[in-house]
Design a protein around this motif. Structure first.
Motif, PDB file in Angstrom:
ATOM      1  N   HIS A 126       0.866  -1.184   0.000  1.00  0.00           N
ATOM      2  CA  HIS A 126       0.000   0.000   0.000  1.00  0.00           C
ATOM      3  C   HIS A 126       0.903   1.234   0.000  1.00  0.00           C
ATOM      4  O   HIS A 126       1.707   1.427   0.915  1.00  0.00           O
ATOM      5  CB  HIS A 126      -0.925  -0.013   1.219  1.00  0.00           C
ATOM      6  CG  HIS A 126      -1.896  -1.148   1.186  1.00  0.00           C
ATOM      7  ND1 HIS A 126      -2.201  -1.926   2.272  1.00  0.00           N
ATOM      8  CD2 HIS A 126      -2.611  -1.648   0.145  1.00  0.00           C
ATOM      9  CE1 HIS A 126      -3.086  -2.849   1.911  1.00  0.00           C
ATOM     10  NE2 HIS A 126      -3.346  -2.708   0.625  1.00  0.00           N
ATOM     11  N   GLU A 129       1.723   3.624   2.903  1.00  0.00           N
ATOM     12  CA  GLU A 129       2.210   2.984   4.134  1.00  0.00           C
ATOM     13  C   GLU A 129       3.721   2.819   3.984  1.00  0.00           C
ATOM     14  O   GLU A 129       4.243   1.710   3.884  1.00  0.00           O
ATOM     15  CB  GLU A 129       1.485   1.642   4.323  1.00  0.00           C
ATOM     16  CG  GLU A 129      -0.033   1.830   4.394  1.00  0.00           C
ATOM     17  CD  GLU A 129      -0.838   0.522   4.449  1.00  0.00           C
ATOM     18  OE1 GLU A 129      -0.228  -0.559   4.503  1.00  0.00           O
ATOM     19  OE2 GLU A 129      -2.071   0.618   4.433  1.00  0.00           O
ATOM     20  N   ARG A 203      -2.656   4.692  -1.508  1.00  0.00           N
ATOM     21  CA  ARG A 203      -2.740   3.253  -1.201  1.00  0.00           C
ATOM     22  C   ARG A 203      -2.705   2.353  -2.451  1.00  0.00           C
ATOM     23  O   ARG A 203      -1.934   1.419  -2.520  1.00  0.00           O
ATOM     24  CB  ARG A 203      -4.022   3.005  -0.396  1.00  0.00           C
ATOM     25  CG  ARG A 203      -4.295   1.553  -0.072  1.00  0.00           C
ATOM     26  CD  ARG A 203      -5.668   1.434   0.617  1.00  0.00           C
ATOM     27  NE  ARG A 203      -6.082   0.064   0.814  1.00  0.00           N
ATOM     28  CZ  ARG A 203      -5.857  -0.635   1.925  1.00  0.00           C
ATOM     29  NH1 ARG A 203      -5.207  -0.097   2.923  1.00  0.00           N
ATOM     30  NH2 ARG A 203      -6.284  -1.879   2.035  1.00  0.00           N
ATOM     31  N   HIS A 242       3.006  -3.395   6.611  1.00  0.00           N
ATOM     32  CA  HIS A 242       1.951  -2.407   6.357  1.00  0.00           C
ATOM     33  C   HIS A 242       1.938  -1.314   7.429  1.00  0.00           C
ATOM     34  O   HIS A 242       2.707  -1.351   8.380  1.00  0.00           O
ATOM     35  CB  HIS A 242       0.579  -3.099   6.396  1.00  0.00           C
ATOM     36  CG  HIS A 242       0.316  -4.004   5.257  1.00  0.00           C
ATOM     37  ND1 HIS A 242      -0.565  -3.696   4.259  1.00  0.00           N
ATOM     38  CD2 HIS A 242       0.817  -5.230   4.957  1.00  0.00           C
ATOM     39  CE1 HIS A 242      -0.608  -4.690   3.390  1.00  0.00           C
ATOM     40  NE2 HIS A 242       0.220  -5.634   3.777  1.00  0.00           N
ATOM     41  N   GLU A 243       0.972  -0.397   7.244  1.00  0.00           N
ATOM     42  CA  GLU A 243       0.655   0.584   8.289  1.00  0.00           C
ATOM     43  C   GLU A 243      -0.845   0.602   8.515  1.00  0.00           C
ATOM     44  O   GLU A 243      -1.631   0.314   7.612  1.00  0.00           O
ATOM     45  CB  GLU A 243       1.120   1.992   7.866  1.00  0.00           C
ATOM     46  CG  GLU A 243       2.625   2.132   7.818  1.00  0.00           C
ATOM     47  CD  GLU A 243       3.064   3.540   7.444  1.00  0.00           C
ATOM     48  OE1 GLU A 243       2.221   4.476   7.436  1.00  0.00           O
ATOM     49  OE2 GLU A 243       4.260   3.704   7.145  1.00  0.00           O
ATOM     50  N   GLU A 319       1.701  -4.611  10.978  1.00  0.00           N
ATOM     51  CA  GLU A 319       0.993  -3.350  10.812  1.00  0.00           C
ATOM     52  C   GLU A 319       1.545  -2.335  11.811  1.00  0.00           C
ATOM     53  O   GLU A 319       1.468  -2.539  13.021  1.00  0.00           O
ATOM     54  CB  GLU A 319      -0.518  -3.523  11.061  1.00  0.00           C
ATOM     55  CG  GLU A 319      -1.229  -4.416  10.042  1.00  0.00           C
ATOM     56  CD  GLU A 319      -1.754  -3.647   8.834  1.00  0.00           C
ATOM     57  OE1 GLU A 319      -1.613  -2.398   8.794  1.00  0.00           O
ATOM     58  OE2 GLU A 319      -2.307  -4.314   7.927  1.00  0.00           O
TER      59      GLU A 319
HETATM   60 ZN   LIG Z   1      -1.678  -1.969   4.183  1.00  0.00          ZN
END
Ligand SMILES: [Zn+2]
Length: 846
Positions: A126, A129, A203, A242-243, A319
């Motif tokens: 994404h 992120e 994203r 990810h974030e 994450e």
């Molecule tokens: Zn993500």
């Protein structure tokens, strides 16, 4: 160059002296450090993809432990990078290690005792992120430069495949946004522009698709390049970085235990939990907050942390709370970009530490995974699946291509074959046996499960590939003899033979997926084309040929361009679609070619609404599919600009899912006037619901609270809140539509049953007027995936596709998204038909 580097280093020492350095820091080394190449310390600015690329190129040139590969290109032509890291000794025999690794995993060959574990670290699928992508430089630098005993032991025992930026187009969209708003002193105010991206955000990829849903579907070059590497290497551990929301902490899997995919072996979750100990220890040591098991699931197998799980690897989702910019206030205090990068560095190294410690277990697990797959396949009552499609070989080939990219073995039926129930024709039947290493993946691709242990889904609950491609498939309990199966497939059709000049007309069938692209190319060349409204036959040089409704006819006598035949030839040579030369306008059966049952087709001029208030994903899906399936690049405009637009430029306006709340009477009146003049207005999901609400579509709609109220909510306790929400949603399930095959909007489809994808509870009511309901849900509409039983009676009463006249124009509305995730090639035909056949019907809605 030197001057700038020196200057920025000087500046850095002033600006960031208070900031702690990243830890662990690499040993003193002659290798380039990121700040020498970037001109700034990692985290001070958002590094663009080309800057990250330059760093990796320099590292590759300077280090014998690192090898950079360009594995493909994104839509916007950014190189997709993979850095392979290992010890010098391993790097020298990399290909040999790879071959041994894959043979051991898939074919059960014996591995040498010192075989390395294969670790895949994939960052920032994404684009907004970016902590992962920026951390990737630090991870690579550390591994290439460190001289500690631990790192040397890692590199001796692991091959690390590091993909720094999985979505470079989205990554750069976000990096530019964050950098252009950066203050001399970072502004932590969450309301500052830097932290609020414009529509569409960073994203998704170029076409606004979520690449982390495309691991199984492979509709994009980024995914295809990635999966080619994946299948080449079969990693043992996959880290997917990810974030999440700014107010969170850090998450790593295991996720919610009840939402694991049932075909993933239990041992996978045990290993995930064992690896989690290493992440926990690393975060404990740094005093960082984190959590596990309470978010995210491992159900949909088309994500970065789940696709590996169904192939003998252990996929792990990470994450990090997002600073979404350089510094942002959160409930945990100000969160800096550097702090988010530090955590991703920590979690990357803990992944390596854990995977190396568990090397033997991970390798053994992978071998046992494939061994047990073959055992389960042998015990299975179902022996395999037969795929059949005779009318549209292009669509069939597209599905087979996806299966092969996942290393699923598929066989062409070389002679006609019959089992107890059905007969299958050679040339249009392909067999997928379950007895093969990808047994579990095939089961997942063909699953039609409708009941589940847990009814809450983070993503979709169904993704049955043959349904999406609208390819008939049958589960076989008895398989065709191996002598009937050929691994060499019939050659793809060669380019069409040269056309004979001088025919009365030329015609092509509308059933092949190439047909709309072919038609669009002809219209763009200003050829005059008419569409057959009914089946007919015609006389060709080879005798009588049958042409079904929807067939397109280019009559010589109607052409306006002097060189029309050369243009026709030019277009024909770009496709493999057969073009039939017709000798006479008088036809043996059906209408003669001069009949009004051949309807003129116009070159569509399409406006796609795309902007704030709408789902960028669904607008992107419409955009991408118009290009791929019809060869049309639409004009795109934000709904807020509708009142200022000159709509007379457009023959078609498409309203994808969205709330359209900004539209008032002015917009409704403007659209109504445009319809009066002959426009074709298409809306789906939220777009369709809006059309119904303002009366442009003559029917009602069930949605929102009215739908939710069908689910009983009495006697629930507070702890049942999530359960209720899970029941109230339709997270993503596949339904069966029943089509009126005599309606022009369904031309080209050969079965009156069509799978459609539903992920909303908004339902269009059927019209009481004749000929307006083009498609309804069938009597038994549930094909795959979860839907609360309470919704079913209402769905059965609803319409899938409605179309009626409005002045000289037409309004066409679909309950569901016809182009979901770009792989619903079956239902996408309805949208494509609206472009070319939108005026070919007439139905009064009163
Ligand atoms: Zn993500």
């Amino acid at each position: 160059m030197k001057y700038y580097t020196a200057l920025s280093l000087l500046l850095l020492s002033v600006v960031s002296s208070a900031k702690p350095a990243y830890s662990p820091a690499p040993s003193q080394s002659t290798l380039p450090a990121p700040q020498q190449v970037l001109g700034f310390t990692v985290g001070d600015w958002h590094a663009r993809h080309d800057q990250i690329q330059r760093y990796f190129e320099q590292l590759d040139a300077a280090s014998a432990r690192a090898q950079l590969e360009v594995i493909g290109y994104s839509h916007e032509q950014r190189p997709l990078l993979q850095l392979v890291l290992s010890s010098e000794r391993n790097m020298q025999r990399l290909e040999q290690i790879r071959q041994q690794h894959v043979a051991a995993a898939r074919d059960g060959a014996t591995l040498p005792d010192d075989a390395p574990v294969v670790i895949w670290l994939g960052y920032s699928v994404h684009g907004n992120e970016p902590s992962g992508a920026n951390a990737a430089m630090l991870v690579a630098q550390y591994l290439a430069a460190a001289e500690t005993a631990e790192v040397k032991q890692w590199l001796e025992n692991a091959i690390i495949l590091l993909q720094p930026v999985l979505n470079p187009d989205g990554h750069d969209r976000f990096a530019l946004w964050a950098n252009m708003h950066k203050g001399a002193a970072p502004v932590a105010d969450p309301q500052h522009r830097e932290h609020i991206e414009p529509w569409p955000n960073g994203r998704p990829n170029h076409y606004w698709f979520d690449l982390n849903r495309d691991w199984l579907l492979l509709q994009h070059p980024e995914s295809r390049a990635r999966i080619a590497q994946y299948q080449q290497w079969l990693p043992n551990v996959v880290g997917d970085y990810h974030e999440m929301g700014t107010n969170s902490s850090y998450f790593f899997q295991p996720g919610i235990p009840s939402r694991n995919y049932p075909l993933t072996p239990k041992r996978n979750f045990e290993l995930t939990a064992e690896l989690a100990q290493f992440h926990a220890a690393a975060f404990d040591e740094r005093g960082q907050l984190y959590y596990t098991e309470e978010s995210f699931d491992d159900f949909y197998v088309g994500k970065g942390s789940t696709y590996p799980d169904i192939q003998g690897s252990v996929g792990i989702l990470f994450e990090q709370a997002s600073s979404r910019g350089h510094l942002q206030d959160s409930i945990n205090g100000p969160l800096s970009f550097s702090a988010t990068i530090q955590n991703q560095l920590t979690a990357s190294l803990s992944t390596i530490r854990g995977a190396v410690a568990k090397r033997a277990e991970l390798l053994a697990y992978q071998q046992s995974f494939y061994k047990s797959a073959l055992q389960q396949a042998r015990a299975s009552k179902i022996k395999g699946y037969m795929l059949t499609e005779s009318a549209d070989k292009t669509r069939l080939a597209a599905l087979l291509d996806v299966l092969q990219r996942h290393h699923v073995q598929v066989y062409a039926l070389s002679r006609d074959w019959q089992d107890d129930d059905n007969s299958y024709a050679a040339g249009s039947s392909y067999y997928v046996p379950l007895q093969q290493p990808q047994y579990r993946l095939i089961k997942a691709m063909f699953s039609t499960e409708k009941t589940f242990k847990d009814n809450t889904f983070y993503d979709v609950s169904a993704w049955t590939l043959p349904y999406a491609y609208n390819i008939a498939f049958t589960a076989l309990n008895r398989e065709p003899a191996s002598s009937l199966l050929s691994s060499s497939w019939p050659a793809a059709p060669a380019k069409a033979p040269p056309l004979t000049a001088g025919a009365y007309a030329y015609a092509f069938n509308w059933q092949d997926q190439q047909a709309p692209l072919f038609l669009q190319a002809l219209l763009a060349e200003q050829l005059v084309v008419r569409a057959a409204m009914k089946d007919f036959s015609a006389l060709s040089g080879d005798g009588e040929i049958s042409l079904p409704a929807g067939s397109m006819v280019v009559a010589a006598g109607l052409q306006q361009q002097q060189d029309w035949f050369e243009r026709l030839q030019r277009v024909q040579q770009r496709f493999t679609l057969p073009l039939q030369a017709i000798r006479s306008g008088l036809t043996p059966t059906g209408s003669d070619l001069g009949s009004h049952n051949f309807s003129p087709v116009q070159l569509p001029q399409v406006l796609l609404l795309a902007g704030p208030g709408m789902s960028s994903t669904e607008a992107g899906e419409a955009w991408y599919n118009l290009e791929r399936l019809a060869g049309i690049s639409p004009s795109m405009a934000e709904p807020q600009r509708l009142a200022q637009l000159d709509l007379s430029r457009y023959s078609h306006i498409i309203l994808p899912d969205g709330n359209y709340r900004s539209w008032q009477d002015t917009e409704v009146t403007k659209l109504r006037q445009w319809l009066e003049q002959g426009g074709v207005l298409w809306g789906h999901k939220g777009g369709a619901a809006w059309l119904a609400r303002v009366g442009l579509l003559k029917t009602g709609v069930w949605q929102g609270e009215e739908m939710s109220s069908l689910i009983p909510a009495d006697n629930l306790q507070y702890q049942d809140k999530e359960l209720l929400a899970g029941k109230q949603r339709i997270a993503g399930a596949i339904y069966q539509a029943e089509l009126d095959l005599s309606h022009p909007l369904t031309f080209g489809l050969t079965s009156n049953r069509l799978p459609v994808f539903k992920n909303s509870t908004s339902l269009l009511q059927p019209s009481h007027k004749p000929f307006v309901n083009v498609a309804l849900y069938s009597e038994q509409p549930q094909l795959a995936g979860y839907t609360a039983a309470e919704y079913l009676p209402r769905i059965k009463q609803s319409a899938v596709l409605l179309a009626h006249n409005a002045g000289k124009g037409r309004v066409i509305a679909m309950t569901d998204n016809p182009v979901f995730r770009g792989y619903f090639y079956g239902s996408s035909r309805l949208l494509v038909n609206a472009l070319y056949l939108g005026h070919s019907f007439s139905a009064d809605a009163g």
